[in-house]
Design an enzyme around this catalytic site. Structure first.
Site, PDB file in Angstrom:
ATOM      1  N   SER A 138      20.163   7.262 -21.835  1.00  0.00           N
ATOM      2  CA  SER A 138      19.010   6.586 -22.151  1.00  0.00           C
ATOM      3  C   SER A 138      17.757   7.337 -21.355  1.00  0.00           C
ATOM      4  CB  SER A 138      18.967   5.089 -21.342  1.00  0.00           C
ATOM      5  OG  SER A 138      17.647   4.591 -20.989  1.00  0.00           O
ATOM      6  N   TYR A 151      21.350   0.221 -14.152  1.00  0.00           N
ATOM      7  CA  TYR A 151      21.351   0.514 -15.640  1.00  0.00           C
ATOM      8  C   TYR A 151      20.887   2.139 -15.717  1.00  0.00           C
ATOM      9  CZ  TYR A 151      20.120   1.218 -20.447  1.00  0.00           C
ATOM     10  OH  TYR A 151      20.232   1.742 -21.788  1.00  0.00           O
TER      11      TYR A 151
END
Length: 286
Positions: A138, A151
């Site tokens: 990501s 995350y």
């Protein structure tokens, strides 16, 4: 015909990726915790003239990965491509998120990649397959954003794990790519949790943030196309979307500037912004 495995393939980026590989003539195996959803996705691909199979898989369970690998090998032989796409995105400050929430994020976003790579890299090596592994990292991997530290930590680890594996598997002719999307129109946030909210607040937050993410410029089909090209070209690290490319470059040029800029973000500001744009979100969701 190649065998392409896509985790989290029942929806979003995974589904679009499975569809794209199927149109290229590949056999796709859609693995997802949502078994019925995976079955529907596979059936739709078959109805469109492709080859697809479904498999219910909890990616956080190492033994299920072992069983899955054996099933794939028994059914189709060694896999040619593994796409580790399944993941979650929970929000909350570093200390605000509980240890259990941290562990859940690590188990699903990081350890699933480790388990999948171990099982299928060994399968490819044993069979002499010059295959490819794609891991969904990501833009958060290089953006120390205080709203999503768990995350970001997990995705940064996926990015490094992908590069370490790429080095290790080079001698076997197996490529490894880390894909780093920015904001994409998926249900990732709508299915996540935000630490510190009551059940009612959680439901309202998911509704608002899900509508906000649905307004992202790029759709999951864009990421699918990047994944397919990455497999063909054996790219190493591929940011997707301008904001991800910008973060990728800026974190290398001036990490301190990135940290200062991102320190301005807060849940209070995010909540205030959502309140102001809620009428627009409501109109766009109709």
């Amino acid at each position: 015909m190649s065998t392409v495995i896509v985790t989290g393939g029942a929806a979003g980026i995974g589904l679009e990726t499975a569809r794209l590989f199927a149109t290229k003539g590949d056999r796709v195996v859609i693995a997802d915790l949502d078994g019925p959803g995976a079955e529907v996705a596979a059936a739709d691909i078959v109805a469109a003239g492709g080859r697809a199979h479904s498999y219910r898989l909890d990616v956080s369970d190492e033994q299920q990965w072992e069983n899955f690998g054996k099933w794939v090998n028994d059914q189709f032989g060694a896999a040619d491509v593994l796409i580790n796409n399944a993941g979650i995105m929970d929000l909350g400050g570093f200390t605000e998120m509980s240890a259990a929430q941290w562990q859940r994020t690590v188990d699903i976003d990081l350890m699933s990649v480790v388990y999948g790579c171990r099982v299928f890299a060994k399968q490819m090596i044993d069979a002499g397959v010059r295959g490819h592994i794609v891991n969904l990292s990501s833009g958060a991997a290089y953006a120390p954003f205080k709203l999503e530290p768990a995350y970001g930590v997990a995705k940064a680890a996926v990015l490094m794990a992908s590069q370490a594996l790429r080095v290790e598997l080079r001698s076997h002719g197996i490529g490894v790519t880390a894909i780093c999307p920015g904001a994409i129109r998926t249900d990732l946030l709508a299915h996540g949790e935000r630490a510190g909210l009551s059940d009612a607040e959680q439901a309202a937050w998911r509704d608002d943030i899900g509508k906000a993410q649905s307004m992202a410029f790029a759709g999951p089909d864009k990421v699918a196309r990047v994944i397919e090209r990455s497999v063909r070209n054996n790219w190493a690290i591929v940011p997707v979307n301008p904001e991800s490319w910008l973060g990728f470059v800026m974190f290398r040029l001036s990490p301190s500037l990135v940290r200062v800029t991102l320190s301005l973000a807060s849940f209070d500001r995010a909540d205030a912004l959502l309140t102001r744009v809620r009428p627009l979100l409501a109109r766009n969701s109709k």
